[in-house]
Design an enzyme around this catalytic site. Structure first.
Site, PDB file in Angstrom:
ATOM      1  N   SER A   1      20.169  48.444  86.940  1.00  0.00           N
ATOM      2  CA  SER A   1      19.220  48.987  86.002  1.00  0.00           C
ATOM      3  C   SER A   1      19.087  48.164  84.727  1.00  0.00           C
ATOM      4  O   SER A   1      18.115  48.337  83.991  1.00  0.00           O
ATOM      5  CB  SER A   1      19.663  50.411  85.612  1.00  0.00           C
TER       6      SER A   1
ATOM      7  N   SER B   1      24.829  48.080  87.906  1.00  0.00           N
ATOM      8  CA  SER B   1      23.715  47.813  86.995  1.00  0.00           C
ATOM      9  C   SER B   1      23.915  46.661  86.017  1.00  0.00           C
ATOM     10  O   SER B   1      22.966  46.253  85.346  1.00  0.00           O
ATOM     11  CB  SER B   1      23.364  49.077  86.197  1.00  0.00           C
TER      12      SER B   1
ATOM     13  N   LYS C   1      20.783  46.973  75.338  1.00  0.00           N
ATOM     14  CA  LYS C   1      20.166  47.827  76.363  1.00  0.00           C
ATOM     15  C   LYS C   1      19.757  49.147  75.716  1.00  0.00           C
ATOM     16  O   LYS C   1      20.501  49.695  74.897  1.00  0.00           O
ATOM     17  CB  LYS C   1      21.154  48.065  77.507  1.00  0.00           C
TER      18      LYS C   1
END
Lengths: 95, 480, 500
Positions: free
Chosen positions: B149, B173, B74
């Site tokens: 997210s 998330s 990420k």
């Protein structure tokens, strides 16, 4: 509690964000919508409740006083938007 | 190759069925052909050189179980020499000069980083539509959002562009995009995985974890990334068990609590049906179900949307255009530098949350907002403490709906409601997990499991047992 | 005939008032100090970067100090221990559970956009310290609190055209901010308090006290009010003061400025004012025009600091003798006056030097006079710290011993001291080489005195007629003839005998 446009401008200045006049209307509405969501908390009696700033019930760990960091200033200066001789530069600040 | 799990790939690499370089090239090709927009940066060259190193280790037998396994990182984790943007224009120029602890831990296993995944800007969002780099598409239906997210990470794993990915979870998330993309994701207990080098959104809520195809993979990855870090004051100095050890334990007599507040109005009935059926599966394996109550969890949304913005408003102050990141063109003075760099650099949702947080912390409003929210937070965590005296694990839906259409939710407040079931675990600091539990209209539905503090083993064990009895986790989207 | 036009000189009634206002208006000054004391840890308060002064710009600013995305603070143990040392030294309440908060504001030398500080619960709570007043008594000054925080970097405005330059080497240096009660009533008292704290932090080894390098910085909150009123006036905060001399000046200037305003019927504005030592004035800091709203909240990256009882006991036992204790001991053990003892204990290094002399066998009172007299004067004149004194305690004690055993007179000793200062050898060698030893041969002195009596018959007659003041003249003549080497006591005695 609901915010007016003037307050929204003040908050923006405090947060160092600029809001132009075309955005201010929409921003004020959105922020007030969000704040109305928060109003729900007023229903809960929290008179004898301790605030919980942190999920862990731990104490701060203390680090030994040892110099462990090398000089990486060249690498750090390399990613800065504007530098002089080993300084970060910003437009002149008048004190 | 790309349908294999981490555990399977590990065996194949060891048995020399293919090399790490071949495996890496295969994934890089898939990424290059993909239109999901799951990656912000693809690190081809780095990946191949890491793969070569891994092959050398594998050849001389000095590799670990994870050596040579490719993964997607990420873009919230700092990676030395690689752009680390957190999905934001303000960090678009930022090449991190250092590695996050998590990045470092994966490096020392000689794993292969394929690239940095797309995400909602600074992890603020539930649909991945708040990225400076554009939205990510859900591999199950490209008209749909992947969740957020960690949307890029979820889509990368679901689309088999990477065997697994890393994620972070501040209000859901990891779990929500895992649910919407039909993969397995775990948010560990707060303090279990180091936050050092993970760009902070809300420091008292953020926690990193793996996003994988299976619970077994999640255990393997968590083994590598969990543990005390002296660079993080909020990292817990506790031993980390081998999470793979307990996967095969029986879950007979496991006491499952089902919070009635998670099944109120707002929950899509087809999602509810999938959740109810997965409960029956657990019952069939010998677990005991009982209804519990988490009365204050209904206040999780307002509580979270005060605490997180307060912390983020302060955390993002360092993005000021002075030392790194985006600086506006020709600032006329210091104030102009600040105002324009930040206003041009941050997206709308980030600005909204900074504004809310700034207001909630400001003189005269602190008690009514910040302090009040921290008190309710205490009540929410007390609810869990009471519940865990009676049950071993709590289960319910991750998200009230399946993936929704890109652009469908425009109102910020409606978007916030998507996190209704995931926020309370973050507020309390508890571990939570999402596992594929079925489908509704050809879109995946995730089952949420919340455990007691430091009980990741219990979650992984229950998830693995469920995955031995069901195959929802191995169903693939079309054309994969 | 035009009317006589009486005109006052244009000095103005205000000026007269100003001259007499001490008497007419009876203002009382109220001063509180905020002292920022840099703790002399090796590494920074939240990072492992060095705190050493004087490095090249930004070479001691690590990822944490720069506030790079993702970095986290970890608290330095030594900084906490130093804060506790201070707290225990001023008998303060120690908060065994304290928290760190963020003070949020934007400034280019504040890398994170917030300063990590303590607000609600500082590590050190209420304490007090005694200061000496000019009347010779002591006065207790309350310490409100002392909290740990990180220092900011430095902005340099005159290095580049159109740009301010940021050096973050100082960012993250541990500070102990010591906040006093508004207990001081004059600039002199404020200076006495500041000096006391200055001495204390060096005594307990937590700060090097170097004001030039900014290790010890004072901000003064100054207000005035009518005598015999309770309510405090509006205060201003004076910043940028880097010496005790300037502290006194800045406060006095500010008092006068406030008096001018109030006596002209105006109101003092609560603001921060910079002291300009060159112009000797204070001026408003315009950069603070925006309302300050620091939005303090607990730093979620740091956990509460919990202090065990055992640690407190351990630190308490490790504290050295404190200035007040030392002063009292100097009075009782060495028979010094309060004044001398106070001066000698004002700096630990001075007290150490003095005690080293005594340990070497020098007389307490004579040593005290020499340390505070010749030695301090020479050190001040040459701006040398006592640690670097060219004359060691042992050498000075030798000199004092030579005075006490009548080898040389005090006057001769001053010359010897000068030679020693200039590095011309040790006491006994100088005395020997220059033949400075006092004449102890009575016969020789008598011979010289006889000669002087014979050559000054006029003065002898006057003396005998009753002008006894002339004794000094004869003594002077003898000293001149012996180049000061005669023992004045002896000379007096012999002269008295011979002239009677």
């Amino acid at each position: 509690m609901s915010l007016n446009k003037e307050q929204v401008k003040e908050i923006a200045q405090l947060a160092k964000l600029s809001i132009n006049d075309s955005e201010i209307e929409q921003s004020t509405i959105e922020l007030n919508n969000i704040l109305s969501l928060m109003a729900e908390l007023g229903k809960i009696d929290t008179d004898h409740v301790e605030p919980m700033a942190h999920p862990l019930e731990m104490s701060q760990r203390l680090r030994e006083d040892v110099v462990s960091e090398a000089d990486l200033s060249e690498e750090f200066q390399a990613i800065a938007p504007k530098t002089g001789k080993q300084h970060f530069l910003v437009p002149t600040v008048i004190e | 190759m790309h349908t294999l799990s981490v555990a399977e790939l590990s065996k194949s690499l060891k048995n020399k069925e293919f090399s790490a370089v071949e495996l890496t090239q295969h994934y890089l090709d898939r990424i290059n052909r993909s239109d999901l927009n799951a990656f912000i940066t693809v690190t081809d060259e780095l990946a191949l050189s890491q793969a070569r190193e891994a092959d050398a280790k594998l050849a001389n037998g000095s590799g670990s179980v994870l050596t040579g396994i490719p993964f997607a990182q990420k873009d919230i984790f700092c990676t030395k020499g690689v752009k680390t943007s957190a999905g934001s224009k303000i960090l678009d120029p930022f090449i991190s000069p250092y590695d996050a602890t998590l990045s470092h831990k994966l490096n020392i296993e000689n794993m292969v980083m394929l690239g940095k995944t797309n995400m909602d800007e600074f992890a603020m969002g539930s649909s991945n539509e708040n990225s400076f780099y554009g939205p990510v598409k859900n591999p199950w239906n490209k008209k749909m959002v992947p969740g957020g997210s960690s949307g890029g990470s979820a889509a990368a794993v679901a689309g088999r562009l990477s065997p697994f990915a890393t994620g972070t979870d501040t209000g859901g998330s990891i779990r929500q995009p895992s649910s919407l993309c039909g993969i397995t994701g775990i948010k560990p207990t707060y303090g279990r995985v180091s936050r050092y080098g993970m760009i902070a959104y809300a420091s008292s809520l953020d926690q990193a974890g793996p996003m994988t195809q299976t619970a077994e993979d999640a255990a393997l990855i968590l083994n590598a990334i969990a543990g005390f870090d002296e660079k993080d004051s909020t990292s817990a100095p506790r031993d980390v068990p081998d999470y793979t050890k307990s996967l095969r334990d029986s879950i007979k007599s496991l006491k499952i609590g089902i919070p009635k507040e998670f099944f109120l109005e707002g929950l899509d009935s087809s999602v509810e049906k999938v959740i109810t059926e997965s409960m029956k599966e657990f019952e069939a394996m010998g677990a005991k179900l009982q209804e519990i109550s988490l009365p204050n969890s209904t206040y999780a949304i307002p509580t979270y949307y005060i605490v997180a913005p307060c912390e983020c408003s302060s955390n993002l102050s360092r993005l000021d255009g002075v030392r790194y990141g985006y600086r506006c063109k020709d600032p006329k003075d210091l104030n102009d530098l600040y105002l324009r760099s930040r206003s041009e650099g941050f997206g709308d949702e980030v600005k909204r949350r900074i504004m809310i947080g700034t207001y909630a912390l400001s003189a005269g409003y602190y008690d009514a907002y910040y302090l009040k929210a921290q008190k309710v937070r205490h009540l929410i965590s007390e609810d869990f403490k009471r519940a865990f005296k009676k049950v071993d694990i709590i289960m319910g839906p991750v998200s009230p709906t399946t993936a929704f259409e890109l652009g469908a939710i425009k109102d910020p407040v409606s978007m916030y409601l998507a996190d209704i079931y995931t926020l309370s675990a973050n507020l309390a600091g508890l571990p939570g997990m999402s596992i594929p539990a079925g489908f509704s209209n050809n879109l995946p539905v995730g089952l949420q499991m919340i455990g007691n503090y430091w009980s990741e083993e219990v979650l992984l064990n229950a998830a693995h047992q469920f995955q031995t009895q069901t195959d929802w986790h191995s169903v693939l989207p079309e054309n994969i | 005939m035009p009317p006589i036009n009486f005109k006052l000189k244009p000095i103005g009634i205000q000026s007269y008032l100003r001259i007499f206002r001490g008497i007419i208006m009876a203002w009382e000054t109220v001063i509180g100090l905020e002292i920022h004391s840099q703790l002399n840890t090796k590494s920074k308060i939240f990072s492992g970067a060095s705190t050493e002064f004087g490095a090249k710009p930004n070479t001691q600013a690590c990822a944490v100090d720069l506030g790079l995305p993702g970095v986290l603070p970890v608290l330095n143990k030594e900084a906490v221990h130093m804060a506790l040392r201070f707290g225990l030294a001023v008998n303060a309440k120690i908060n065994q559970h304290s928290i760190f908060e963020r003070k949020n504001y934007f400034y280019p030398d504040l890398p994170k956009g917030y300063q990590i500080s303590q607000f609600e619960i500082p590590i050190v709570g209420k304490g007090a310290i005694d200061i000496s007043t000019k009347e010779g008594g002591t006065k207790m000054v309350g310490i409100t609190r002392a909290h740990l925080e990180e220092d900011a970097g430095k902005s340099i405005h005159d290095l580049y055209e159109d740009y301010s330059a940021i050096d973050l080497n100082r960012a993250g240096t541990p500070l102990l901010e010591i906040v006093s009660e508004p207990d001081m009533r004059s600039a002199k008292e404020a200076v006495a308090y500041a000096k006391k704290i200055h001495a204390l932090v060096q005594y307990i080894g937590i700060c090097d006290g170097n004001m030039q390098e900014g290790s010890f910085r004072c901000d003064a909150n100054v207000s005035i009010r009518k005598k015999d009123t309770e309510e405090l006036g509006t205060r201003t905060e004076l910043k940028n003061i880097n010496s005790f001399k300037f502290l006194e000046k800045a406060i006095n200037i500010e008092i006068e400025r406030q008096q001018d305003i109030l006596e002209d019927g105006g109101n003092v504005v609560q603001e921060t004012r910079l002291y300009d030592a060159v112009k000797d004035e204070t001026r408003s800091m315009r950069t603070k025009e925006e309302a300050n709203d620091y939005k303090y909240f607990p730093d979620p990256d740091l956990l509460p600091v919990d202090i065990e009882n055992e640690l407190l006991t351990e630190i308490k036992n490790s504290l050295p003798e404190l200035p007040t204790e030392k002063k009292n001991r100097f009075v009782s053990e060495f028979g010094l006056s309060d004044y001398d003892a106070e001066n000698l204990t004002a700096q630990k290094s001075l007290a150490d030097y003095y005690e080293a002399m005594l340990n070497d066998g020098a007389d307490a009172k004579v040593s005290a006079n020499w340390v505070m007299g010749e030695l301090s004067a020479s050190l001040n004149k040459n701006q040398i710290d006592i640690q670097d004194s060219p004359i060691s305690a042992k050498e000075l004690s030798e000199l004092v011993k030579r005075i006490n055993d009548d080898t040389i007179s005090g006057k001769i000793a001053k010359g010897v001291f000068k030679d020693m200062w200039e590095g011309n050898g040790r006491v006994d060698d100088i005395i020997q080489n220059q033949g400075l030893k006092q004449m102890t041969d009575v016969g020789a002195i008598e011979g010289i005195i006889d000669g002087i009596i014979a050559n000054n018959s006029e003065q002898v007659e006057q003396f005998k007629a009753g002008n006894t003041k002339l004794l000094g003249y004869f003594v002077g003549q003898v000293m001149k003839a012996t180049q000061g080497k005669a023992n004045p006591k002896q000379v007096n005695q012999i002269l008295n005998e011979k002239l009677s």
